[in-house]
Every structure is written in C-alpha cells, then in structure tokens.
Design a protein around this motif. Structure first.
Motif, short mmCIF file in Angstrom:
data_model
loop_
_atom_site.label_atom_id
_atom_site.label_comp_id
_atom_site.label_asym_id
_atom_site.label_seq_id
_atom_site.Cartn_x
_atom_site.Cartn_y
_atom_site.Cartn_z
N THR A 104 66.18 19.93 57.25
CA THR A 104 66.27 20.17 55.52
C THR A 104 66.33 18.69 55.06
OG1 THR A 104 67.69 21.86 55.99
CG2 THR A 104 68.00 21.00 53.99
N GLN A 105 66.97 17.67 55.53
CA GLN A 105 66.93 16.59 54.83
C GLN A 105 65.78 15.94 54.78
OE1 GLN A 105 69.87 14.38 57.13
NE2 GLN A 105 71.61 15.59 56.32
N LEU A 106 64.98 16.10 55.96
CA LEU A 106 63.81 15.51 56.00
C LEU A 106 62.52 16.26 55.13
CD1 LEU A 106 62.96 14.83 59.88
CD2 LEU A 106 63.08 13.01 58.14
N LYS A 107 62.81 17.46 54.92
CA LYS A 107 61.85 18.29 54.01
C LYS A 107 62.35 17.59 52.59
CE LYS A 107 61.52 22.34 56.59
NZ LYS A 107 61.86 23.83 56.52
N GLU A 108 63.48 17.71 52.14
CA GLU A 108 63.99 17.19 50.94
C GLU A 108 63.49 15.66 50.59
OE1 GLU A 108 68.12 17.83 50.43
OE2 GLU A 108 67.91 19.97 50.63
N LEU A 109 63.52 14.78 51.43
CA LEU A 109 63.03 13.52 51.35
C LEU A 109 61.61 13.41 51.29
CD1 LEU A 109 65.38 11.13 53.66
CD2 LEU A 109 65.20 11.21 51.07
N GLY A 110 60.98 14.25 52.09
CA GLY A 110 59.37 14.31 51.93
C GLY A 110 58.74 14.67 50.54
N SER A 111 59.63 15.87 50.06
CA SER A 111 59.40 16.32 48.61
C SER A 111 59.63 15.39 47.55
CB SER A 111 60.04 17.78 48.56
OG SER A 111 59.89 18.58 49.25
N ALA A 112 60.64 14.54 47.80
CA ALA A 112 61.14 13.36 47.01
C ALA A 112 59.92 12.37 46.72
CB ALA A 112 62.35 12.96 47.10
N VAL A 113 59.52 12.10 48.01
CA VAL A 113 58.55 10.93 48.16
C VAL A 113 57.32 11.37 47.57
CG1 VAL A 113 57.05 9.84 49.82
CG2 VAL A 113 59.38 9.97 50.29
N GLN A 114 57.02 12.64 47.72
CA GLN A 114 55.75 13.44 47.09
C GLN A 114 55.67 13.39 45.51
OE1 GLN A 114 55.11 16.93 49.17
NE2 GLN A 114 53.75 16.10 50.70
N GLU A 115 56.93 13.62 44.89
CA GLU A 115 57.00 13.63 43.61
C GLU A 115 57.21 12.30 43.04
OE1 GLU A 115 60.85 14.79 40.88
OE2 GLU A 115 60.36 16.24 42.58
N ALA A 116 57.82 11.50 43.69
CA ALA A 116 57.71 10.04 43.32
C ALA A 116 56.14 9.46 43.14
CB ALA A 116 58.64 9.15 44.27
N ALA A 117 55.58 9.70 43.94
CA ALA A 117 53.93 9.14 44.26
C ALA A 117 53.16 9.80 43.21
CB ALA A 117 53.61 9.48 45.58
N ALA A 118 53.39 11.28 42.95
CA ALA A 118 52.76 12.04 41.79
C ALA A 118 53.43 11.41 40.41
CB ALA A 118 53.10 13.36 41.93
N LYS A 119 54.56 11.00 40.40
CA LYS A 119 54.87 10.57 38.93
C LYS A 119 54.42 9.20 38.75
CE LYS A 119 59.26 12.99 38.33
NZ LYS A 119 60.63 12.54 38.32
N THR A 120 54.27 8.23 39.93
CA THR A 120 53.50 6.96 39.76
C THR A 120 52.35 6.99 39.18
OG1 THR A 120 55.28 6.14 41.07
CG2 THR A 120 53.29 4.74 40.84
N ALA A 121 51.46 7.82 40.02
CA ALA A 121 50.08 8.07 39.79
C ALA A 121 49.76 8.80 38.35
CB ALA A 121 49.32 9.12 40.81
N GLU A 122 50.68 9.68 38.10
CA GLU A 122 50.25 10.26 36.60
C GLU A 122 50.58 8.93 35.61
OE1 GLU A 122 52.97 12.98 33.82
OE2 GLU A 122 52.57 13.96 35.90
N THR A 123 51.76 8.23 35.80
CA THR A 123 52.12 7.18 34.91
C THR A 123 50.95 6.04 34.98
OG1 THR A 123 54.36 7.42 35.43
CG2 THR A 123 53.43 5.46 33.86
N ALA A 124 50.21 5.89 36.00
CA ALA A 124 49.31 4.77 35.99
C ALA A 124 48.00 5.46 35.33
CB ALA A 124 48.96 4.37 37.45
N ALA A 125 47.77 6.74 35.56
CA ALA A 125 46.60 7.35 34.85
C ALA A 125 46.50 7.27 33.55
CB ALA A 125 46.45 8.73 35.56
N LYS A 126 48.09 7.67 32.89
CA LYS A 126 48.03 7.50 31.36
C LYS A 126 47.97 6.27 30.87
CE LYS A 126 51.27 11.59 31.17
NZ LYS A 126 52.83 11.94 30.94
N ALA A 127 48.52 5.24 31.78
CA ALA A 127 48.30 3.75 31.17
C ALA A 127 46.78 3.70 31.14
CB ALA A 127 49.10 2.87 32.35
N THR A 128 46.02 3.86 32.22
CA THR A 128 44.55 3.56 32.35
C THR A 128 43.84 4.30 31.32
OG1 THR A 128 44.71 3.49 34.77
CG2 THR A 128 42.54 3.82 33.64
N LYS A 129 44.23 5.44 30.82
CA LYS A 129 43.44 6.26 29.79
C LYS A 129 43.80 5.66 28.36
CE LYS A 129 43.39 10.73 31.79
NZ LYS A 129 43.70 12.12 31.74
N THR A 130 45.00 4.84 28.13
CA THR A 130 45.36 4.32 26.70
C THR A 130 44.62 3.36 26.74
OG1 THR A 130 47.25 3.54 27.61
CG2 THR A 130 47.54 5.61 26.72
N LYS A 131 44.17 2.54 27.72
CA LYS A 131 43.59 1.19 27.66
C LYS A 131 42.43 1.44 27.00
CE LYS A 131 45.71 -1.03 31.47
NZ LYS A 131 45.76 -1.56 32.84
#
Length: 131
Positions: A104-131
């Motif tokens: 359970t812990q590994l699944k939750e940590l895996g999900s948290a890492v995926q979510e963090a990566a997605a948020k970071t990618a989304e933030t980077a994509a937004k930053a690139t579009k506003t340039k």
C-alpha cells in the motif's frame, strides 16, 4: 564669437534618433518583461517541486511511524507470548500485515511521485506557453 552659425542637427536626423531610442526602449521593455516571466515561472516550478517533495517526505515519515509502531506492537506481543507456537503465530501475522502495508505504501508513494511529476510538467508547460 566669430560670427559663424552654430551647427544644427537636421530635423530628419533628430526624428530618426528619437525613433531609434523609442525602439530600443520598447525592445528593452520586452526583454525585461520576458525576464520577469521567466523568473516567475521558474519560481512556480521550484515551488511546485518543493511542495511535492514536502508532501512525499511527510508521507514517508508517516509510513515510518506506522511501521515502527507495528514493530513495537509485535515486540509487546512476543514478550507476552506463552510458548513458541504463539511467537511464531505473532511473527507470521506481523509479516503478512507488514507486506500488505508495504504494498500500500509503495503504491501511494508511486502515485505521489507521478502526481508531482505531472504537476511539475504542467507548470513548466504553462511557463513555456506564456513566454
């Protein structure tokens, strides 16, 4: 004075110089605006990564606390055991329980890492579009 007329800058040259200064100012303002956006987007990405790392760290600490508490519970049961069969039973139950917890812990940590990566990618994509 020697009676010579002072040199005057021709009107066309002054207008050209004025336009050049205006263009340079606009170009500089555009550059500064882009620099501000870049700083803001970098800050946003860094902040998003920091928050995600903080969340993952909190989860990991919570898991560690739960695992240590389970180990103490096992130790208490082992000390109170009346015979070897009871010790083996407690150990077996503990191992089964911990394996389920780890999954359970590994699944939750895996999900948290995926979510963090997605948020970071989304933030980077937004930053690139506003340039």
């Amino acid at each position: 004075m020697d009676g010579k007329t002072p040199y005057e800058v021709p009107t066309e040259m002054r207008e050209f110089a004025e336009k050049s200064v205006d263009q340079a100012r606009k170009a500089f303002d555009g550059f500064i605006g882009a620099a501000h956006k870049a700083v803001d987007s970098a800050h946003g990405s860094a902040e998003s990564a920091r928050v995600s790392a903080q969340d993952a760290t909190r989860k990991a600490i919570g898991y560690a606390e739960a695992n240590v508490a389970a180990a103490f519970d096992l130790a208490q049961k082992l000390v109170r055991s009346r015979d070897v069969n009871e010790v083996l039973q407690h150990q077996s139950e503990f191992l089964k329980s911990q394996m389920a917890s780890f999954q359970t812990q590994l699944k939750e940590l895996g999900s948290a890492v995926q979510e963090a990566a997605a948020k970071t990618a989304e933030t980077a994509a937004k930053a690139t579009k506003t340039k």
